[in-house]
Scaffold this active site. Structure first.
Site, PDB file in Angstrom:
ATOM      1  N   THR A  84       0.787  -1.235   0.000  1.00  0.00           N
ATOM      2  CA  THR A  84       0.000   0.000   0.000  1.00  0.00           C
ATOM      3  C   THR A  84       0.824   1.293   0.000  1.00  0.00           C
ATOM      4  O   THR A  84       0.639   2.160  -0.853  1.00  0.00           O
ATOM      5  CB  THR A  84      -0.950  -0.016   1.210  1.00  0.00           C
ATOM      6  OG1 THR A  84      -1.848  -1.106   1.018  1.00  0.00           O
ATOM      7  CG2 THR A  84      -1.723   1.277   1.351  1.00  0.00           C
ATOM      8  N   HIS A 355      -0.982  -9.440  -0.994  1.00  0.00           N
ATOM      9  CA  HIS A 355      -0.317  -8.743  -2.099  1.00  0.00           C
ATOM     10  C   HIS A 355       1.057  -8.350  -1.615  1.00  0.00           C
ATOM     11  O   HIS A 355       1.364  -8.514  -0.430  1.00  0.00           O
ATOM     12  CB  HIS A 355      -1.140  -7.521  -2.530  1.00  0.00           C
ATOM     13  CG  HIS A 355      -1.450  -6.597  -1.395  1.00  0.00           C
ATOM     14  ND1 HIS A 355      -0.606  -5.587  -1.007  1.00  0.00           N
ATOM     15  CD2 HIS A 355      -2.497  -6.551  -0.516  1.00  0.00           C
ATOM     16  CE1 HIS A 355      -1.128  -4.956   0.035  1.00  0.00           C
ATOM     17  NE2 HIS A 355      -2.277  -5.526   0.374  1.00  0.00           N
TER      18      HIS A 355
HETATM   19  P1  AMP Z   1      -1.725  -3.083   3.423  1.00  0.00           P
HETATM   20  O1  AMP Z   1      -1.177  -3.624   4.704  1.00  0.00           O
HETATM   21  O2  AMP Z   1      -0.637  -2.893   2.406  1.00  0.00           O
HETATM   22  O3  AMP Z   1      -2.863  -3.866   2.937  1.00  0.00           O
HETATM   23  O4  AMP Z   1      -2.224  -1.616   3.775  1.00  0.00           O
HETATM   24  C1  AMP Z   1      -3.578  -1.256   3.983  1.00  0.00           C
HETATM   25  C2  AMP Z   1      -3.707  -0.552   5.288  1.00  0.00           C
HETATM   26  O5  AMP Z   1      -2.956   0.650   5.300  1.00  0.00           O
HETATM   27  C3  AMP Z   1      -5.086  -0.055   5.630  1.00  0.00           C
HETATM   28  O6  AMP Z   1      -5.922  -1.067   6.061  1.00  0.00           O
HETATM   29  C4  AMP Z   1      -4.808   0.971   6.711  1.00  0.00           C
HETATM   30  O7  AMP Z   1      -4.751   0.371   7.978  1.00  0.00           O
HETATM   31  C5  AMP Z   1      -3.417   1.458   6.371  1.00  0.00           C
HETATM   32  N1  AMP Z   1      -3.460   2.855   5.943  1.00  0.00           N
HETATM   33  C6  AMP Z   1      -4.021   3.343   4.818  1.00  0.00           C
HETATM   34  N2  AMP Z   1      -3.872   4.682   4.751  1.00  0.00           N
HETATM   35  C7  AMP Z   1      -3.201   5.048   5.853  1.00  0.00           C
HETATM   36  C8  AMP Z   1      -2.725   6.284   6.341  1.00  0.00           C
HETATM   37  N3  AMP Z   1      -2.924   7.431   5.678  1.00  0.00           N
HETATM   38  N4  AMP Z   1      -2.056   6.284   7.523  1.00  0.00           N
HETATM   39  C9  AMP Z   1      -1.819   5.156   8.193  1.00  0.00           C
HETATM   40  N5  AMP Z   1      -2.241   3.945   7.780  1.00  0.00           N
HETATM   41  C10 AMP Z   1      -2.929   3.877   6.620  1.00  0.00           C
HETATM   42 ZN    ZN Z   2      -3.063  -1.445  -0.565  1.00  0.00          ZN
HETATM   43 ZN    ZN Z   3      -3.656  -4.885   1.699  1.00  0.00          ZN
END
Ligand code: AMP
Ligand code: ZN
Ligand code: ZN
Length: 417
Positions: A84, A355
């Site tokens: 992400t 992912h």
């Molecule tokens: P991933 O672990 O790669 O799936 O990332 C997704 C997660 O990133 C989301 O579920 C949020 O908890 C986190 N996230 C998204 N945007 C933000 C942000 N601006 N600040 C902190 N955490 C975030």
């Molecule tokens: Zn993501």
């Molecule tokens: Zn994710």
């Protein structure tokens, strides 16, 4: 707290609307108080984890209407690792992670001797020192444009001494509709205060994808929910008569692959965990250790579905060997495989999706569809690298891009003028 803040804003909004209606004596509250001449801003939408093929999964009349009026690519190709934060920063800076500094969702910086991690309440996310390239909101603000962010990874940090004109610290409990209402409020500001670029972010599809997997009914429902949200945005923009003037860009940071408890690589079968420090686990494992040679020898060829690289040997197409935060040893799992240890393994965590894998896998591709006055209509385009969106956005709002790895030539055919 955040909830209250938004809630208060909504109340103000409502009172404002009643006030305007009385003052103007407008029969129709949809009429605008201000002129919208020469106003063609961007709304950059991120639907986290929305895989390129999700739109064909179910009925999506609102996504379809954006595609019909605008452009669609076969898929948005993310950067490695397909996580992400690295990808959201690449979209808004046009840089590979090695050039914007967010090389993973979780990483160690030896100079700071600190760990960066994401999620609600994360302190490092707010700390400017981690960000090394200029996001579109900084480029815009520097050139006397306005940027407002209804969430976007990194937008809550004072990068290069600047925040967006308005922004929110991440709070996943804010409803989808409240997020849309916030951006509608911004669009109705008086002309000098209006945003030239807005970002908005939704994590719902990603969360459901992790939990239930990309083939699940829950994903179908999440796709339908996001279609409803896009529909609400279009409806509300139309109600205030500015739909035709808005450039809507729908993106996602990566796709999603199914995982299973039968496809797990247990690192402690091959190496004593007390001899290494594993900062990030799966599907890209980053290993710090005093004895790199020993760890490399133990893990190299240990499992047929995991490749181990010394940092300098990571394939150049991944653009992942040139930053102090990239670990000296990296393990990369094949699509659908997870990296764990016997110690921490919990089979319940492997019923869904993941992912982070090599962006060459189709399952890791996201979406890019867009419509608006800047975009041509009815175009079906090939795959696009997410690195090119920064230059595209700069061009649309008329600002000079900062240094980046993308190119405007890759998207010039998307545009009318
Ligand atoms: P991933 O672990 O790669 O799936 O990332 C997704 C997660 O990133 C989301 O579920 C949020 O908890 C986190 N996230 C998204 N945007 C933000 C942000 N601006 N600040 C902190 N955490 C975030
Ligand atoms: Zn993501
Ligand atoms: Zn994710």
């Amino acid at each position: 707290m955040k909830n209250n803040y938004l809630h208060n804003k909504k109340v103000t909004n409502l009172i404002g609307l009643i006030f305007v209606t009385i003052i103007c004596g407008c029969a129709n509250s949809n009429e605008n108080k201000y002129s919208y001449d020469n106003y063609e801003p961007i709304i950059l939408i991120s639907i986290d984890g929305f895989r390129w093929d999700y739109i064909d999964r179910t009925n999506t009349p609102n996504f379809d209407s954006v595609i019909k009026r605008g452009v669609k690519t076969k898929g948005l190709v993310p950067v490695f690792p397909t996580k992400t934060f690295p990808n959201h920063l690449s979209i808004v800076t046009g840089n590979y992670p090695k050039n914007h500094g967010i090389i993973s969702n979780r990483m160690y910086d030896s100079e700071f001797d600190e760990i960066y991690y994401i999620g609600e309440g994360s302190k490092p996310v707010l700390d400017p020192k981690w960000y090394e390239a200029e996001p579109i909101w900084v480029t815009a603000e520097k050139q006397n444009k306005k940027a407002m962010t209804m969430f976007w990874p990194g937008s809550e940090a004072k990068i290069m001494g600047m925040y967006p004109s308005e922004y929110f610290v991440y709070d996943g409990s804010i409803s989808h509709d409240s997020r849309i209402e916030q951006i509608l409020k911004w669009l109705q500001y008086e002309p000098q205060k209006r945003p030239d670029i807005i970002t908005i972010y939704f994590s719902h599809v990603d969360s459901q994808g992790h939990r239930y997997g990309p083939q699940s009914d829950q994903i179908t429902q999440a796709i339908e929910e996001m279609d409803r949200v896009i529909g609400k945005l279009i409806y509300e923009l139309n109600e205030i008569n500015i739909l035709e003037q808005i450039n809507i860009m729908i993106t996602s940071d990566h796709g999603m692959a199914s995982i299973s408890e039968d496809s797990v690589i247990f690192i402690d079968d091959y190496i004593d965990l007390s001899s290494v420090n594993i900062v990030d686990w799966s599907p890209v494992m980053s290993i710090f250790t005093k004895d790199i040679k020993n760890a490399y020898n133990k893990l190299y060829n240990a499992h047929p579905n995991m490749k181990i690289y010394k940092k300098e040997d990571i394939p150049s197409r991944l653009q992942y060997n040139d930053h102090k935060r990239i670990a000296p040893l990296i393990g990369i799992a094949d699509e659908g495989w997870s990296i764990s240890s016997r110690e921490q393994f919990n089979p319940n965590n492997y019923n869904g999706g993941a992912h982070g894998y090599d962006p060459q896998y189709q399952s890791m591709h996201g979406i890019f569809i867009a419509m608006g006055p800047a975009f041509d209509s009815g175009l079906n385009l090939p795959h696009l690298s997410s690195l090119h969106l920064y230059e595209l956005m700069c061009k649309i709002i008329g600002i000079t891009p900062a240094m980046n790895d993308g190119s405007i030539d890759s998207t010039s055919s998307f545009l009318i003028k």
